[in-house]
Design an enzyme around this catalytic site. Structure first.
Site, PDB file in Angstrom:
ATOM      1  N   SER A   1       0.810  -1.225   0.000  1.00 28.38           N
ATOM      2  CA  SER A   1       0.000   0.000   0.000  1.00 28.38           C
ATOM      3  C   SER A   1       0.839   1.269   0.000  1.00 28.38           C
ATOM      4  CB  SER A   1      -0.918   0.033   1.225  1.00 28.38           C
ATOM      5  OG  SER A   1      -1.710  -1.126   1.293  1.00 28.38           O
TER       6      SER A   1
ATOM      7  N   HIS B   1       3.508   3.569   8.490  1.00 33.18           N
ATOM      8  CA  HIS B   1       2.602   3.402   9.619  1.00 33.18           C
ATOM      9  C   HIS B   1       3.091   4.158  10.845  1.00 33.18           C
ATOM     10  CE1 HIS B   1      -0.051   0.507   7.712  1.00 33.18           C
ATOM     11  NE2 HIS B   1       1.021  -0.024   7.146  1.00 33.18           N
TER      12      HIS B   1
ATOM     13  N   VAL C   1      20.562 -17.262  -5.188  1.00 33.13           N
ATOM     14  CA  VAL C   1      21.476 -18.029  -4.344  1.00 33.13           C
ATOM     15  C   VAL C   1      21.140 -19.518  -4.468  1.00 33.13           C
ATOM     16  CG1 VAL C   1      22.150 -18.513  -1.961  1.00 33.13           C
ATOM     17  CG2 VAL C   1      21.869 -16.137  -2.728  1.00 33.13           C
TER      18      VAL C   1
ATOM     19  N   ARG D   1       2.445 -11.213   1.453  1.00 36.23           N
ATOM     20  CA  ARG D   1       2.992 -10.971   2.797  1.00 36.23           C
ATOM     21  C   ARG D   1       3.757 -12.221   3.239  1.00 36.23           C
ATOM     22  NH1 ARG D   1      -2.466 -10.097   2.572  1.00 36.23           N
ATOM     23  NH2 ARG D   1      -3.263  -8.003   3.018  1.00 36.23           N
TER      24      ARG D   1
ATOM     25  N   SER E   1       4.205  -6.366   6.971  1.00 32.32           N
ATOM     26  CA  SER E   1       3.818  -5.035   7.416  1.00 32.32           C
ATOM     27  C   SER E   1       4.116  -4.898   8.906  1.00 32.32           C
ATOM     28  CB  SER E   1       2.318  -4.825   7.165  1.00 32.32           C
ATOM     29  OG  SER E   1       1.946  -3.528   7.540  1.00 32.32           O
TER      30      SER E   1
ATOM     31  N   CYS F   1      -3.362   4.779 -19.559  1.00 29.57           N
ATOM     32  CA  CYS F   1      -3.343   3.958 -20.776  1.00 29.57           C
ATOM     33  C   CYS F   1      -2.363   2.802 -20.652  1.00 29.57           C
ATOM     34  CB  CYS F   1      -3.097   4.792 -22.025  1.00 29.57           C
ATOM     35  SG  CYS F   1      -1.384   5.011 -22.509  1.00 29.57           S
TER      36      CYS F   1
ATOM     37  N   CYS G   1       2.926   5.170 -24.696  1.00 24.23           N
ATOM     38  CA  CYS G   1       4.351   5.451 -24.553  1.00 24.23           C
ATOM     39  C   CYS G   1       5.255   4.235 -24.720  1.00 24.23           C
ATOM     40  CB  CYS G   1       4.654   6.172 -23.241  1.00 24.23           C
ATOM     41  SG  CYS G   1       4.275   5.216 -21.780  1.00 24.23           S
TER      42      CYS G   1
END
Lengths: 126, 413, 495
Positions: C57, C61, C182, C323, C356, C456, C461
């Site tokens: 996000s 925090h 690795v 996560r 998080s 777009c 581009c």
């Protein structure tokens, strides 16, 4: 008697045509009636499509030292539909040099057809 | 920073901008400036190398570049000013523009502004396609750019999602260049492009078109490896049990066009949800005085011929606005889409001049009429053998028919 | 096609090797680049910040959510306080816009009070309980009866931070081994030998495991079997910038019992988009970034509820992140971060389960790891360390017209807009192409310049960027890759 449905490709209207076909005495198909068209080009096209269909072939040809790497091209007249890939073969093998002017003939009579491949845009030399 | 002034400023040098600038010049304005972000004029037509353009206007089946060149030649012969490789950063409600080029950033004060920026393609994100996001997913127009302008082949085994015209054109284009186009999948029960393209781009090459079918998952971690497709019900939800896997290395999206109206919004112009473009009156003037809109930025057209015609009118109106001949009326006659009509344009008219009503229907049908009514009074009626959402319908309406009208209702009956 | 700068002589000696070039690995690398030691970062992806660090996000925090005394609570508050200065040095966008945690009923209000108490115990500054009227003043239209305001909550460009840290570390002498997965680690009591699938053979005396979703696998390579990572996917939708300004502050629902995340909510990004998400589903694979029809539909529904004026064309892209959870699906919930200097494997600094608020914690984690390194290696500050990253915060299009005009005069590449939606200039694209880490992927250009991130999605581009790479950098069609060796954009030339 048989019925054949066709989509007219002459213009964006894309009329759904119906052709009534009949076996003639000589064995070939005879068109007796065409319906569904909004203009007179429809029946004309349907007859062509049912006897020997043709298409305009459109692609690009490699350009050397142009401001674009490719020049867009088309056949200056429609070619038999079953010749499209033969014409493409020659287009793919061709190469030209900038400048190219719109309308310029780049390949004469590709694949033995009566048409020419012409440029459809200007490519400047750089 | 440099500030310059121009009477009419046209934003965008595609078919709409070119026709608008030419018309403005021909209407007597000597100070017309066209701004184009690319180094060439012609806009999207430069990559639309297929034919079928100009049948209405020139009675010839021209390719995109040829159609554009006719206008570019006229534009040049009229000596109209242009700024190429220049992008408009912003326009405000007082018609001040900031434009940027490699040379400089410039402020332009415009007498009137014509918005003709065209549209963009709907993306995978916009339709929220489930699955992964590997390489090999392109909008049909981006693929067209790579193949026709940059000599780059985007893939070899192709699935096309959406039956828009560009998607079908690209199906043929890629087939001619040696790719295998597996199928075109359309979520709607009817194709969204023109019937002629189904014939000459798909049927001619035995490319199947599956209606009421959609891609429900994209597979592949690095490059696309395939898609899962499924039949869809009338709410466009996949029907369980109809899923199948189609291997491919490339997905082309042809799922609709969105008018490119960020500058328009920035100028404070009121937008129309139905068209995705500005709301305009019968002079194509937006809600902001002196700002006009035409072409695909106003509403997505089916044919470039119609774009050119519309833009020519707008070029003329933009000049007449400068001459003080166009003022908003005291009250407008509203035009409202009713049963069977997806949108109408313009959305309001002054009643002081003849105009052409453009509209699209919501669903395909046969042997219907489009009615334009003022209450119970018939204003116009157009009988149609075939109606299709892919095709724009145009109806000419005389000002005499508008006397006393408050609201015009447009419907399919 | 090179995916990374080639490092000659693949046998190299370092003092510290860090596995993983996410925000945590890069923060550690940057911190250690202050000292007279040789540091390498080894990353399996072609670029830094390709995993959890770029797929979140982007929230800094405050630290109200974690139990006092936990590692995570302490590092959160400390990291939050460090972030503003760090972002100034690294030219990374950050905005402390604050957050409202909103209560809908009496039980929620109790939750707000305990969050406030908890936050204060953690040292979170400025917490305040607001009534409905005060709440409305900050964010008109928000529904709820009370809210907890945490003013130190911020938003940041998460990959911007990870890239900034890496580039600054690199400028200060850290070597990055990108596209080096690795494959083998051996410990000999004094140090480690780290070998990669791409053929690098590195030795070091301290090894840092910052491998995120793969941290348990790195542990197992050293015989440490007590950790398992359970990837838990969060899907997001990105909304068009048109909606910028609809949200002044972050708004979260008060957490309810049994939730593993912070709930689906709207999040502003520093670049003006709004995110809807994240969802919360465990998945089997640590690289399963697919989005699902079911969640997309759910997020759209939530989006329409939270922003009633949303239209379908406002959804510009969906993405997902994972996560690295330590708790298995059948248990759920949070477990504290593991940040340890292993006694059984001397010199091994092990970071596991940094989910998080790992982004917020990253600079504080770096300090903690630095202290652990200092126990094993003498750390002497080098005078040549440059904390400032060159450049400027933000983009050309965010500058006032006069400054823009001046830049165009100085460098004509600023005058050419390449990405129309985000108004990204050729100069910004060229800078991204020539990025200091030498990453040559299209995704690298995207994350650094923001080109192709607009509404777009590169339709306009990408062809222009492809042309720049062809004309100015000699790319052939087969040279373009999206983000990994197998992700070629093109099949070849047409002719």
């Amino acid at each position: 008697m048989s019925k054949k449905e066709l989509t007219c490709i002459v213009c964006p209207n894309g009329c759904q045509l119906e052709a009534m076909l009949e076996n003639s005495d000589s064995g070939s198909l005879q068109i007796t009636e065409i319906t569904g068209h909004l203009c007179e080009k429809g029946p004309e096209w349907a007859e062509q499509e049912l006897t020997h269909p043709v298409r305009t072939v459109i692609s690009n040809i490699l350009v050397e030292s142009g401001d674009l790497p490719l020049v867009s091209v088309r056949t200056d007249a429609p070619v038999p539909r079953n010749m499209i890939f033969d014409v493409m073969k020659e287009i793919k093998a061709a190469k030209t040099k900038a400048p190219v002017a719109i309308g310029q003939i780049l390949i004469k009579h590709p694949a033995g057809t009566g048409c020419n491949i012409i440029a459809t845009k200007n490519v400047r030399n750089v | 920073m440099n500030t310059i002034k121009h009477d009419v400023v046209v934003i965008g040098g595609g078919p709409a901008g070119l026709a608008a600038a030419i018309a403005a010049r021909k209407s007597g304005c000597k100070d017309v400036l066209l701004i184009e972000r690319d180094k060439r004029l012609g806009g999207i037509l430069n990559q639309c190398i297929h034919d079928g353009f100009g049948l209405h206007k020139f009675d010839e089946a021209l390719t995109g570049p040829e159609y554009a060149q006719r206008f570019i030649d006229e534009f040049n012969s009229l000596g109209i000013d242009s700024m190429l490789s220049t992008i408009v950063l912003s326009v405000d409600g007082k018609r001040n523009l900031y434009v940027s080029s490699r040379k400089s950033l410039t402020r332009i004060e415009a007498g009137s502004v014509i918005l003709s920026m065209g549209c963009r393609e709907r993306t995978a994100g916009a339709i929220s396609l489930p699955g992964t996001r590997p390489a090999g997913i392109y909008t049909a127009g981006a693929a067209q750019n790579f193949i026709n302008l940059q000599n780059i082949m985007v893939g070899k085994k192709v699935v096309i999602l959406g039956s828009g015209d560009i998607g079908m054109i690209m199906a043929r284009r890629m087939t001619l260049e040696g790719a295998k186009v597996e199928a075109v999948f359309e979520i709607l029960p009817y194709p969204s492009g023109l019937a002629r393209n189904i014939q000459q781009c798909l049927n001619d090459y035995d490319i199947p078109l599956y209606l009421s079918t959609s891609v429900i998952e994209i597979h592949g971690k690095e490059r696309v490896t395939g898609v899962t497709v499924a039949g869809t019900d009338k709410n466009f939800k996949p029907i369980p049990g109809t899923e199948r896997h189609v291997p491919c290395d490339t997905i082309l999206l042809s799922v609709g066009l969105i008018p490119e109206n960020e500058l328009t919004r920035g100028a404070g112009v009121q937008m129309e949800a139905r068209t995705g473009g500005a709301g305009v009156d019968d002079t194509f003037m937006t809600g902001v005085p002196g700002i006009f809109s035409c072409g695909n930025v106003l509403h997505v057209h089916d044919l470039v011929d119609h774009v050119s015609d519309e833009a020519s009118l707008v070029g003329e109106y933009a000049v007449r606005y400068l001459d003080g001949e166009i003022k908003p009326p005291e009250s407008y006659i509203k035009i409202e889409p009713q049963q069977g009509v997806r949108y109408v344009l313009p959305q309001k008219v002054s009643g002081m001049r003849d105009f052409t009503l453009s509209l699209r229907v919501t669903t395909p049908s046969r042997d219907r009429a489009v009615w334009v009514k003022d209450g119970d009074r018939k204003v116009a009626r157009k009988k149609m053998i075939r109606l299709h959402p892919a095709e724009m319908i145009r109806i000419n309406i005389k000002k005499e028919k508008l006397q006393g009208a408050k609201v015009l209702e447009v419907s399919v009956e | 096609m090179r995916l990374y700068k080639k490092i000659e002589n693949m046998e190299k000696q370092y003092d510290v090797c860090i596995i993983g070039a996410g925000v945590v690995g890069n923060a550690i690398a940057r911190e250690l680049s202050r000292y007279h030691i040789r540091v390498a970062v080894v990353e399996k992806e072609s670029d830094v910040s390709m995993g959890t660090s770029s797929r979140n996000s982007g929230v800094i925090h405050s630290g109200i959510h974690y139990k006092p005394g936990t590692v995570r609570a302490r590092l959160n508050v400390q990291g939050n306080a460090m972030m503003s200065h760090l972002c100034r040095e690294l030219k990374v966008k950050i905005q402390y816009i604050g957050k409202l945690t909103v209560a809908q009923d009496e039980e929620d209000i109790q939750t707000l009070h305990s969050l406030k108490e908890q936050g204060e115990a953690n040292g979170v500054p400025g917490l305040e309980i607001l009534d409905a009227a005060q709440m409305q003043k900050i964010q008109p239209g928000v529904g709820g009866i009370k809210a907890l305001l945490s003013p130190s909550t911020g938003i940041i460009c998460p990959y911007g931070l990870a890239i900034g840290l890496a580039e600054n570390a690199h400028a200060n002498g850290v070597d990055f081994y990108l596209s080096h997965e690795v494959s083998h680690i051996s410990a000999n009591g004094h140090g480690f030998r780290v070998r990669t699938a791409a053929g690098a053979d590195l030795s070091c005396s301290v090894l840092v495991n910052a491998a995120g979703l793969y941290s348990d696998r790195i542990c197992r390579m050293l015989g440490i079997t007590e950790y398992s990572i359970y990837p838990c996917r969060g899907e997001y939708l990105i909304l068009d910038k048109r909606l910028q300004g609809s949200l002044n502050v972050l708004v979260y629902p008060a957490p309810r019992k049994g939730g593993a995340g912070l709930g689906i909510h709207l999040t502003n990004t520093v670049d003006g988009n709004i995110l809807i998400g994240p969802s919360n589903e465990y998945v089997d694979e640590a690289d399963d970034y697919a989005c699902t029809a079911q969640i997309i539909e759910l997020l759209k529904k939530e989006g329409h509820e939270l922003l009633p004026w949303l239209s379908t064309s406002d959804f510009i892209r969906n993405f997902s992140g994972l996560r690295p959870k330590q708790m298995p699906p059948e248990v759920k919930g949070f477990k504290d971060f593991v940040i340890e200097s292993r006694k059984d494997v001397p010199g091994f600094i092990n970071l596991v389960g940094i989910e998080s608020p790992g982004l917020t914690c990253s600079p504080a984690i770096a300090l903690m790891v630095r202290d652990m390194v200092a126990e094993r290696l003498p750390l002497r500050e080098k005078s040549s360390f440059v904390a400032e990253r060159p450049g400027r915060v933000g983009f050309f299009h965010e500058l006032p017209p006069d400054e823009q005009a001046e830049l165009v005069e100085q460098n004509h590449d600023y005058g050419e807009i390449v990405c129309r939606c985000e108004q990204i200039t050729r100069k910004e694209v060229l800078d991204a192409i020539q990025n200091p880490l030498g990453v040559r992927t299209v995704a690298a250009i995207k994350y650094r310049s923001r080109a192709m991130m607009g509404r777009c999605q590169g339709g306009f581009c990408l062809p222009r960027i492809v042309e720049i790479l062809q004309k100015d950098f000699g790319y052939r069609p087969e040279d373009y890759i999206l983000n990994s060796a197998g992700s070629r954009l093109f099949a070849g030339s047409v002719r």
